[in-house]
Motif scaffolding. Structure first.
Motif, PDB file in Angstrom:
ATOM      1  N   ILE A  38       0.582  -1.238   0.044  1.00 35.27           N
ATOM      2  CA  ILE A  38       0.250  -0.364  -0.045  1.00 35.27           C
ATOM      3  C   ILE A  38       0.876   0.966  -0.187  1.00 35.27           C
ATOM      4  O   ILE A  38       0.688   2.073  -0.970  1.00 35.27           O
ATOM      5  CB  ILE A  38      -0.700  -0.078   0.880  1.00 35.27           C
ATOM      6  CG1 ILE A  38      -2.087  -1.093   1.013  1.00 35.27           C
ATOM      7  CG2 ILE A  38      -1.358   1.508   0.819  1.00 35.27           C
ATOM      8  CD1 ILE A  38      -3.134  -1.005   1.900  1.00 35.27           C
ATOM      9  N   TYR A  39       1.790   1.792   0.915  1.00 40.21           N
ATOM     10  CA  TYR A  39       2.584   2.817   0.657  1.00 40.21           C
ATOM     11  C   TYR A  39       3.336   2.717  -0.130  1.00 40.21           C
ATOM     12  O   TYR A  39       3.266   4.087  -1.078  1.00 40.21           O
ATOM     13  CB  TYR A  39       3.657   2.866   1.849  1.00 40.21           C
ATOM     14  CG  TYR A  39       4.305   3.847   2.493  1.00 40.21           C
ATOM     15  CD1 TYR A  39       3.973   4.815   2.703  1.00 40.21           C
ATOM     16  CD2 TYR A  39       5.643   3.680   2.172  1.00 40.21           C
ATOM     17  CE1 TYR A  39       4.759   5.815   2.724  1.00 40.21           C
ATOM     18  CE2 TYR A  39       6.627   4.442   2.352  1.00 40.21           C
ATOM     19  CZ  TYR A  39       6.316   6.424   2.681  1.00 40.21           C
ATOM     20  OH  TYR A  39       6.972   7.378   2.571  1.00 40.21           O
ATOM     21  N   TYR A  40       4.484   1.954  -1.108  1.00 44.10           N
ATOM     22  CA  TYR A  40       5.213   1.721  -1.910  1.00 44.10           C
ATOM     23  C   TYR A  40       4.081   2.095  -2.876  1.00 44.10           C
ATOM     24  O   TYR A  40       4.801   3.101  -4.251  1.00 44.10           O
ATOM     25  CB  TYR A  40       6.513   1.008  -1.810  1.00 44.10           C
ATOM     26  CG  TYR A  40       7.236   1.268  -0.864  1.00 44.10           C
ATOM     27  CD1 TYR A  40       8.023   2.632  -1.048  1.00 44.10           C
ATOM     28  CD2 TYR A  40       7.391   0.957   0.409  1.00 44.10           C
ATOM     29  CE1 TYR A  40       8.823   2.660  -0.264  1.00 44.10           C
ATOM     30  CE2 TYR A  40       8.406   0.949   1.148  1.00 44.10           C
ATOM     31  CZ  TYR A  40       9.173   1.702   0.754  1.00 44.10           C
ATOM     32  OH  TYR A  40      10.304   1.777   1.910  1.00 44.10           O
ATOM     33  N   GLY A  41       2.894   1.459  -3.297  1.00 39.94           N
ATOM     34  CA  GLY A  41       2.444   1.743  -4.169  1.00 39.94           C
ATOM     35  C   GLY A  41       1.356   2.652  -4.860  1.00 39.94           C
ATOM     36  O   GLY A  41       1.529   3.033  -5.509  1.00 39.94           O
ATOM     37  N   ASN A  42       1.372   2.990  -2.994  1.00 36.67           N
ATOM     38  CA  ASN A  42       0.438   4.627  -3.524  1.00 36.67           C
ATOM     39  C   ASN A  42       1.890   6.046  -4.237  1.00 36.67           C
ATOM     40  O   ASN A  42       1.348   6.131  -5.039  1.00 36.67           O
ATOM     41  CB  ASN A  42      -0.118   5.228  -2.266  1.00 36.67           C
ATOM     42  CG  ASN A  42      -1.042   5.018  -2.050  1.00 36.67           C
ATOM     43  OD1 ASN A  42      -1.780   4.626  -2.643  1.00 36.67           O
ATOM     44  ND2 ASN A  42      -1.661   6.136  -1.106  1.00 36.67           N
ATOM     45  N   ILE A  43       2.621   5.272  -3.702  1.00 39.20           N
ATOM     46  CA  ILE A  43       3.630   6.369  -4.582  1.00 39.20           C
ATOM     47  C   ILE A  43       3.900   6.516  -5.910  1.00 39.20           C
ATOM     48  O   ILE A  43       4.044   7.050  -6.121  1.00 39.20           O
ATOM     49  CB  ILE A  43       5.254   6.584  -3.489  1.00 39.20           C
ATOM     50  CG1 ILE A  43       5.047   6.380  -2.402  1.00 39.20           C
ATOM     51  CG2 ILE A  43       6.145   7.628  -4.440  1.00 39.20           C
ATOM     52  CD1 ILE A  43       6.505   6.518  -1.502  1.00 39.20           C
ATOM     53  N   GLN A  44       4.270   5.007  -6.160  1.00 37.33           N
ATOM     54  CA  GLN A  44       3.962   4.649  -7.465  1.00 37.33           C
ATOM     55  C   GLN A  44       3.175   4.553  -8.316  1.00 37.33           C
ATOM     56  O   GLN A  44       2.949   5.043  -9.475  1.00 37.33           O
ATOM     57  CB  GLN A  44       4.728   3.387  -8.057  1.00 37.33           C
ATOM     58  CG  GLN A  44       4.936   2.802  -8.809  1.00 37.33           C
ATOM     59  CD  GLN A  44       5.807   2.659  -9.781  1.00 37.33           C
ATOM     60  OE1 GLN A  44       6.490   3.100  -9.197  1.00 37.33           O
ATOM     61  NE2 GLN A  44       6.032   2.696 -11.168  1.00 37.33           N
ATOM     62  N   GLY A  45       1.452   5.431  -8.120  1.00 36.39           N
ATOM     63  CA  GLY A  45       0.527   5.146  -8.194  1.00 36.39           C
ATOM     64  C   GLY A  45       0.561   6.515  -8.768  1.00 36.39           C
ATOM     65  O   GLY A  45       0.143   7.179  -9.697  1.00 36.39           O
ATOM     66  N   ALA A  46       1.401   7.812  -7.527  1.00 33.18           N
ATOM     67  CA  ALA A  46       1.365   9.169  -8.021  1.00 33.18           C
ATOM     68  C   ALA A  46       1.777   9.486  -8.987  1.00 33.18           C
ATOM     69  O   ALA A  46       1.483  10.072  -9.982  1.00 33.18           O
ATOM     70  CB  ALA A  46       1.796   9.963  -6.476  1.00 33.18           C
ATOM     71  N   TYR A  47       2.945   8.822  -9.021  1.00 32.21           N
ATOM     72  CA  TYR A  47       3.965   9.014 -10.722  1.00 32.21           C
ATOM     73  C   TYR A  47       3.115   8.316 -11.336  1.00 32.21           C
ATOM     74  O   TYR A  47       3.466   8.935 -13.005  1.00 32.21           O
ATOM     75  CB  TYR A  47       5.321   8.456 -10.864  1.00 32.21           C
ATOM     76  CG  TYR A  47       6.568   9.121  -9.082  1.00 32.21           C
ATOM     77  CD1 TYR A  47       6.446  10.228  -9.514  1.00 32.21           C
ATOM     78  CD2 TYR A  47       6.676   8.774  -8.522  1.00 32.21           C
ATOM     79  CE1 TYR A  47       7.519  10.961  -8.840  1.00 32.21           C
ATOM     80  CE2 TYR A  47       7.833   9.033  -6.949  1.00 32.21           C
ATOM     81  CZ  TYR A  47       7.758   9.976  -7.445  1.00 32.21           C
ATOM     82  OH  TYR A  47       8.403  11.046  -6.836  1.00 32.21           O
ATOM     83  N   THR A  48       2.634   7.439 -11.616  1.00 37.08           N
ATOM     84  CA  THR A  48       2.081   6.702 -12.635  1.00 37.08           C
ATOM     85  C   THR A  48       0.170   8.114 -12.473  1.00 37.08           C
ATOM     86  O   THR A  48       0.101   8.342 -14.175  1.00 37.08           O
ATOM     87  CB  THR A  48       1.763   5.346 -12.374  1.00 37.08           C
ATOM     88  OG1 THR A  48       1.994   4.791 -11.675  1.00 37.08           O
ATOM     89  CG2 THR A  48       0.814   5.341 -13.715  1.00 37.08           C
ATOM     90  N   LYS A  49      -0.238   8.575 -12.107  1.00 38.86           N
ATOM     91  CA  LYS A  49      -1.418   9.333 -12.584  1.00 38.86           C
ATOM     92  C   LYS A  49      -0.707  10.525 -13.037  1.00 38.86           C
ATOM     93  O   LYS A  49      -1.370  10.710 -13.946  1.00 38.86           O
ATOM     94  CB  LYS A  49      -1.725   9.655 -11.288  1.00 38.86           C
ATOM     95  CG  LYS A  49      -2.766  10.791 -11.291  1.00 38.86           C
ATOM     96  CD  LYS A  49      -4.787   9.957 -12.396  1.00 38.86           C
ATOM     97  CE  LYS A  49      -4.229   8.895 -11.121  1.00 38.86           C
ATOM     98  NZ  LYS A  49      -5.449   9.880 -10.357  1.00 38.86           N
ATOM     99  N   LEU A  50       0.332  11.217 -12.627  1.00 42.51           N
ATOM    100  CA  LEU A  50       0.481  11.999 -13.139  1.00 42.51           C
ATOM    101  C   LEU A  50       1.790  12.549 -14.417  1.00 42.51           C
ATOM    102  O   LEU A  50       1.064  13.117 -15.527  1.00 42.51           O
ATOM    103  CB  LEU A  50       2.062  12.977 -12.341  1.00 42.51           C
ATOM    104  CG  LEU A  50       1.721  13.172 -10.872  1.00 42.51           C
ATOM    105  CD1 LEU A  50       2.088  13.845  -9.886  1.00 42.51           C
ATOM    106  CD2 LEU A  50       0.208  14.434 -10.674  1.00 42.51           C
TER     107      LEU A  50
END
Length: 325
Positions: A241-253
């Motif tokens: 969850i923690y590192y997936g959220n960070i990766q998800g933020a980069y993917t979204k942007l």
């Protein structure tokens, strides 16, 4: 130069995204860069050079006339994210991932605590067996509900932190310099993300070892092993969850802004399904644990739901592609 790039991105934001428009944008950028460097060599200040470049390279009406674009062909202007907004969004996703992951881990610890306390009190002498079972149940359930209540508070808090970034769910664009900065940041984060993902998978796969080792000794140790399993698997889920959220933020942007309306709709459907399925899985996990006392095997619910969620995503994409063809 960053100011010029931002100006150019905003200038072209409302134009159709055609090869001709992209070619014109690159030609303008090249000409602006040459003019900017020429002015700087002449001793002009940063503000003077930028102002002259912007004033000399036409306006949107001239561009539309040269490209043969009518006003009716103009697209709705897509908002441009600033560097502060992008970094604030990444920080909010990081924080939300931490609190959400910690909440999930506390929920697992709550169940582990309840099992552990009940087992400890059951191991007391037979003369006080009835009292021990009652006290153990009360303490175990109390600890569980306290930890779950704290976890729910963390979930609500993390959701509130992301609430102010709802506009990022819509179409947006990034300035060129910010796009390059985020791409470098994502590339440098890639190794950390892979290590965290591998570690989390290993923890989840190896966590049943505690149950098997405990069962090899005796049934009591097998129950203790179940508590260790939940705590260990909870750490793995926290990493996801923690590192997936960070990766998800980069993917979204970096990627979400390029998706068309259909793809964004697919992403929204997948999130909506996840928002329903995972709470149901948690409720089923607690139900089977409390009613049937199957804490030793019902942990498998979560990896099964994860596999089914991935299958749903693939099937949904296949159905959409078949309908569109």
């Amino acid at each position: 130069m960053e100011t010029i790039m931002v100006y150019l991105d905003n200038m072209f934001a409302g134009l159709p995204r055609t090869p001709e428009v992209e070619r014109m944008k690159q030609e303008l950028l090249s000409g602006m860069e040459d003019k900017y460097l020429e002015l700087k060599q002449e001793g002009r200040s940063e503000n003077e050079a930028v102002g002259i470049v912007i004033s000399e390279f036409g306006n949107i009406e001239e561009l539309m006339a040269e490209l043969g674009i009518q006003p009716d062909d103009m697209q709705e202007i897509v908002p441009t994210l600033t560097e502060e907004e992008a970094h604030a969004y990444i920080a909010a996703k990081r924080s939300a991932g931490f609190w959400t992951g910690l909440g999930v881990w506390l929920s697992a610890i709550g169940v582990a605590f309840m099992i552990l306390i009940n087992t400890l009190f059951e191991s007391l002498g037979s003369s006080t067996e009835q009292d021990s079972l009652g006290i153990g149940s009360v303490l175990g359930m109390s600890g569980l509900f306290v930890l779950v209540a704290i976890a729910v508070g963390m979930f609500i808090y993390s959701g509130m932190k992301l609430g102010r970034f709802d506009y990022i769910e819509k179409e947006f664009q990034l300035p060129r310099t910010l796009l390059m900065t985020l791409q470098r940041s994502k590339a440098s984060f890639a190794l950390t993300y892979r290590v965290a993902l591998i570690t989390g998978v290993c923890l989840c796969i190896l966590s049943p070892v505690f149950v098997f080792a405990g069962a090899y000794l005796n049934d009591t140790y097998a129950v203790y092993g179940t508590s260790a399993l939940l705590a260990t698997a909870g750490i793995g889920v926290f990493l996801f969850i923690y590192y997936g959220n960070i990766q998800g933020a980069y993917t979204k942007l970096l990627e979400y802004q390029h998706l068309n309306a259909a793809k964004r709709e697919e992403a929204r459907v997948e999130r909506a399904v996840g928002a329903i399925v995972w709470p149901l899985a948690t409720a089923f996990f607690l139900f089977t644990g409390f009613v049937y006392q199957r804490w030793d095997i019902n942990w498998a619910i979560f990896p099964i739901v994860g596999i089914l969620s991935g299958s749903f995503s693939n099937v949904y994409h296949l159905v959409k592609d078949k309908k569109s063809s």
